[in-house]
Design an enzyme around this catalytic site. Sequence first.
Site, short mmCIF file in Angstrom:
data_model
loop_
_atom_site.label_atom_id
_atom_site.label_comp_id
_atom_site.label_asym_id
_atom_site.label_seq_id
_atom_site.Cartn_x
_atom_site.Cartn_y
_atom_site.Cartn_z
N GLN A 141 2.51 10.01 2.03
CA GLN A 141 3.89 9.51 2.17
C GLN A 141 4.83 10.05 1.09
O GLN A 141 6.04 9.93 1.23
CB GLN A 141 3.89 7.98 2.13
CG GLN A 141 3.20 7.36 3.35
CD GLN A 141 3.10 5.85 3.23
OE1 GLN A 141 2.17 5.35 2.63
NE2 GLN A 141 4.07 5.14 3.78
N GLY A 155 0.84 -1.20 0.00
CA GLY A 155 0.00 0.00 0.00
C GLY A 155 0.87 1.24 0.00
O GLY A 155 2.08 1.17 0.27
N HIS A 194 -4.51 1.19 7.75
CA HIS A 194 -3.18 1.79 7.89
C HIS A 194 -3.04 2.98 6.92
O HIS A 194 -2.57 4.05 7.31
CB HIS A 194 -2.13 0.70 7.59
CG HIS A 194 -0.71 1.14 7.58
ND1 HIS A 194 0.21 0.74 8.52
CD2 HIS A 194 -0.02 1.94 6.71
CE1 HIS A 194 1.38 1.27 8.24
NE2 HIS A 194 1.27 2.01 7.14
N GLU A 195 -3.47 2.78 5.67
CA GLU A 195 -3.32 3.87 4.67
C GLU A 195 -4.25 5.04 4.99
O GLU A 195 -3.88 6.20 4.80
CB GLU A 195 -3.61 3.34 3.26
CG GLU A 195 -2.72 2.20 2.78
CD GLU A 195 -1.24 2.45 2.95
OE1 GLU A 195 -0.82 3.62 2.96
OE2 GLU A 195 -0.50 1.47 3.10
N CYS A 223 5.80 -0.29 7.56
CA CYS A 223 5.46 0.98 6.88
C CYS A 223 6.66 1.40 6.05
O CYS A 223 7.80 1.37 6.54
CB CYS A 223 5.13 2.05 7.93
SG CYS A 223 4.68 3.63 7.19
N LEU A 224 6.39 1.79 4.80
CA LEU A 224 7.50 2.22 3.93
C LEU A 224 8.13 3.51 4.44
O LEU A 224 9.26 3.82 4.08
CB LEU A 224 6.98 2.39 2.50
CG LEU A 224 6.43 1.11 1.85
CD1 LEU A 224 5.87 1.41 0.45
CD2 LEU A 224 7.48 0.01 1.78
N HIS A 230 -2.71 7.26 7.40
CA HIS A 230 -1.74 8.19 6.79
C HIS A 230 -2.45 9.46 6.31
O HIS A 230 -1.93 10.57 6.48
CB HIS A 230 -1.04 7.54 5.60
CG HIS A 230 0.15 6.69 5.96
ND1 HIS A 230 1.21 7.15 6.70
CD2 HIS A 230 0.45 5.40 5.65
CE1 HIS A 230 2.12 6.19 6.84
NE2 HIS A 230 1.67 5.10 6.21
O1 K1U Z 1 1.77 2.44 4.10
C1 K1U Z 1 2.80 1.84 3.86
O2 K1U Z 1 3.86 2.30 4.23
C2 K1U Z 1 2.78 0.50 3.13
C3 K1U Z 1 2.69 -0.67 4.07
C4 K1U Z 1 1.25 -1.12 4.14
C5 K1U Z 1 0.98 -2.15 5.21
C6 K1U Z 1 1.10 -3.48 4.97
C7 K1U Z 1 0.81 -4.41 5.92
C8 K1U Z 1 0.41 -4.03 7.15
C9 K1U Z 1 0.29 -2.71 7.40
C10 K1U Z 1 0.58 -1.76 6.42
C11 K1U Z 1 3.55 -1.78 3.55
O3 K1U Z 1 3.47 -2.16 2.44
S1 K1U Z 1 4.63 -2.47 4.69
C12 K1U Z 1 5.61 -3.64 3.79
C13 K1U Z 1 4.94 -4.88 3.39
O4 K1U Z 1 5.06 -5.20 2.22
C14 K1U Z 1 4.16 -5.76 4.30
C15 K1U Z 1 4.22 -5.65 5.67
C16 K1U Z 1 3.47 -6.49 6.49
C17 K1U Z 1 2.67 -7.47 5.93
C18 K1U Z 1 2.63 -7.61 4.58
C19 K1U Z 1 3.36 -6.75 3.76
ZN ZN Z 2 2.62 3.28 6.20
#
Ligand code: K1U
Ligand code: ZN
Length: 171
Positions: A51, A46, A134-135, A92-93, A138
């Site tokens: 961001q 996401g 989560h998004e 989170c990225l 943000h």
């Molecule tokens: O918002 C962001 O920074 C993106 C974030 C979204 C997110 C994924 C999963 C749980 C919460 C938020 C990410 O993409 S984190 C990296 C990721 O690929 C990931 C992390 C946890 C589970 C699955 C994927």
């Molecule tokens: Zn995030």
Amino acid sequence: MALLPILRYPDPRLHTVARPVAAVDERVRRLVADLLETMYAADGVGLAATQVDVHERVIVMDTSEPRDRPLVLINPEIVARSAEMAVNEEGCLSVPQIYDRVERHARVTVRALDREGRPFELEAEGLTAVCVQHEMDHLLGKVFVEYLSHLKRDRIRTKMLKKTRDEQRGR
Ligand code: K1U
Ligand code: ZN
């Protein structure tokens, strides 16, 4: 299309509240394309416009496997939440290499516009429900570490500042 730089916690711009998109036009579609390219390049599931320092209510997601089903949510609003809650590991990225457990609604229904400006509803569960909540945080200027204890948050802040400083010095 373009890869956009992702703001890193504790950048204060991550706490900006996004405004609604007034019209889904070519400018917004270009932003959506850039967000998707940036999300896939960073291996995220996401990304919120906040961001990349664009403070409009735009989210992209792809929780499919293989990652070939992009989801675009413009002006998203949660219209229903389950009473049931679930705890999941989040990342989170904007807070690279930090993962922790957060409690959220297990299922949510979201109403949004797609990239053509057409309204649709998404009934989300599992990773998609976690990701959309989560998004949407943000877009309200909230980063997932704000669900953690003050002690953990302070440690993450210090670690991120050091990481950014070291990277700038080429270490
Ligand atoms: O918002 C962001 O920074 C993106 C974030 C979204 C997110 C994924 C999963 C749980 C919460 C938020 C990410 O993409 S984190 C990296 C990721 O690929 C990931 C992390 C946890 C589970 C699955 C994927
Ligand atoms: Zn995030």
